[in-house]
Motif scaffolding. Structure first.
Motif, PDB file in Angstrom:
ATOM      1  N   ILE A 195      28.655   9.514  48.615  1.00  0.00           N
ATOM      2  CA  ILE A 195      27.746   9.063  49.677  1.00  0.00           C
ATOM      3  C   ILE A 195      28.249   7.761  50.279  1.00  0.00           C
ATOM      4  N   LEU A 196      28.635   6.834  49.427  1.00  0.00           N
ATOM      5  CA  LEU A 196      29.147   5.557  49.910  1.00  0.00           C
ATOM      6  C   LEU A 196      30.394   5.757  50.763  1.00  0.00           C
TER       7      LEU A 196
ATOM      8  N   ASP B  48      25.189   1.666  62.424  1.00  0.00           N
ATOM      9  CA  ASP B  48      24.426   0.441  62.673  1.00  0.00           C
ATOM     10  C   ASP B  48      23.054   0.503  62.005  1.00  0.00           C
ATOM     11  N   VAL B  49      22.395   1.662  62.085  1.00  0.00           N
ATOM     12  CA  VAL B  49      21.093   1.844  61.444  1.00  0.00           C
ATOM     13  C   VAL B  49      21.067   3.234  60.821  1.00  0.00           C
TER      14      VAL B  49
ATOM     15  N   LEU C 215      27.942  -1.953  51.758  1.00  0.00           N
ATOM     16  CA  LEU C 215      28.271  -1.808  53.179  1.00  0.00           C
ATOM     17  C   LEU C 215      27.980  -3.060  53.995  1.00  0.00           C
ATOM     18  N   GLY C 216      27.380  -4.073  53.370  1.00  0.00           N
ATOM     19  CA  GLY C 216      27.051  -5.293  54.101  1.00  0.00           C
ATOM     20  C   GLY C 216      25.900  -5.112  55.072  1.00  0.00           C
TER      21      GLY C 216
ATOM     22  N   ARG D  79      22.403  -2.932  60.229  1.00  0.00           N
ATOM     23  CA  ARG D  79      23.378  -4.007  60.441  1.00  0.00           C
ATOM     24  C   ARG D  79      22.678  -5.318  60.784  1.00  0.00           C
ATOM     25  N   TRP D  80      21.454  -5.214  61.318  1.00  0.00           N
ATOM     26  CA  TRP D  80      20.711  -6.398  61.748  1.00  0.00           C
ATOM     27  C   TRP D  80      19.446  -6.554  60.908  1.00  0.00           C
TER      28      TRP D  80
END
Length: 278
Positions: free
Chosen positions: A22-23, A32-33, A55-56, A88-89
């Motif tokens: 999965i990773l 991004d989302v 993934l940060g 991401r945000w």
């Protein structure tokens, strides 16, 4: 803006090997989302939080309020199941909606709302997981009605359209999917339309997210069909949020391991309004 939805098949099958697959798949997609369903948490570890760390990304997680039926299926009373959003945000607001279901079949399905502080515009993002019984279209229609009211409450004052992701366990021509869209039948919330992003797909592209090419699905003897969706509200000014591309992903083995019994859906949305000149 790259949006992904994916059901991760909880702790079923070779879950430890699948976790790594999965990773790998998500890292290649560079989302991004992400809206995730059937996410596990146990012994102080949470699959979504682990993925977010690797993934940060930021993470919002919502555990099922009634996981007992799930736990009995794997014989482990300690594992939680739920939905999650990776972003991401930052996530600046969140809410959880338990989905309606008859008491005799309620297994704690829910919808998770996360408001994403994307550059320039906040994004009202939702992920959900509808009941799976083949005969339960009427239940899923009730769940759609609850979900779209939840969307209406949280879409807020932003030009970016709401994005609704999830495993709906419903065929594209079903009553529940048509009701969610609102453009083929009267919508559950007046004038609220959520467009199935797959309408923008290449007609020749493979669409089944529940696919008998996957050995986990083949073992069920069920037909191949698309049951995972990304829906988006009408675009904002200048086409903000409109669907540019959509495709199926995570639809094969990774180093010999199928990551999930579901394929993912990926949609690229316009992150900025088009600039017009005269």
């Amino acid at each position: 803006m790259r949006i992904v939805t994916w059901n991760l098949w909880w702790r079923f099958g070779p879950w430890q090997a699948r976790q790594k697959a999965i990773l790998t798949a998500l890292r290649e997609l560079r989302p991004d989302v992400v809206g995730l369903q059937e996410v596990w948490a146990a012994d102080g570890e949470n699959l979504a939080e682990w993925l977010a760390g690797e993934l940060g990304l930021h993470c919002a997680w919502a555990p099922s309020p009634a996981p007992e039926r799930w736990r009995r299926r794997i014989g482990d009373p300690t594992v939680d199941i739920g939905n999650a959003v990776l972003s991401r945000w930052p996530v600046v607001d969140r809410d959880v909606l338990p989905l309606p279901a008859p008491a005799e079949s309620d297994d704690g399905r829910l919808a998770l709302y996360a408001r994403i502080a994307a550059p320039g515009h906040e994004v009202p993002f939702f992920t959900t997981h509808f009941t799976s019984a083949e005969h339960a279209s009427a239940v899923r229609c009730r769940q759609v009605a609850a979900l779209v009211e939840f969307v209406a409450r949280h879409r807020g004052d932003t030009p970016f359209p709401p994005v609704v992701t999830g495993d709906l366990n419903a065929w594209p021509d079903s009553d529940e999917v048509r009701l969610l869209g609102g453009y083929k039948t009267a919508p559950a919330v007046p004038r609220q339309v959520l467009l199935d992003a797959w309408e923008y797909a290449d007609p020749a592209a493979p669409s089944a997210t529940w696919d008998t090419a996957n050995p986990y699905v083949a073992a069920t003897y069920e037909p191949s069909v698309r049951i995972d969706y990304i829906h988006v509200g009408p675009p904002g000014p200048g086409g903000l949020g409109h669907v540019r591309r959509v495709h199926r992903a995570a639809d094969g083995p990774v180093d010999g391991v199928w990551p999930s019994d579901h394929a993912a859906v990926v949609a690229d949305l316009a992150a900025e309004a088009a600039v017009t000149t005269r």
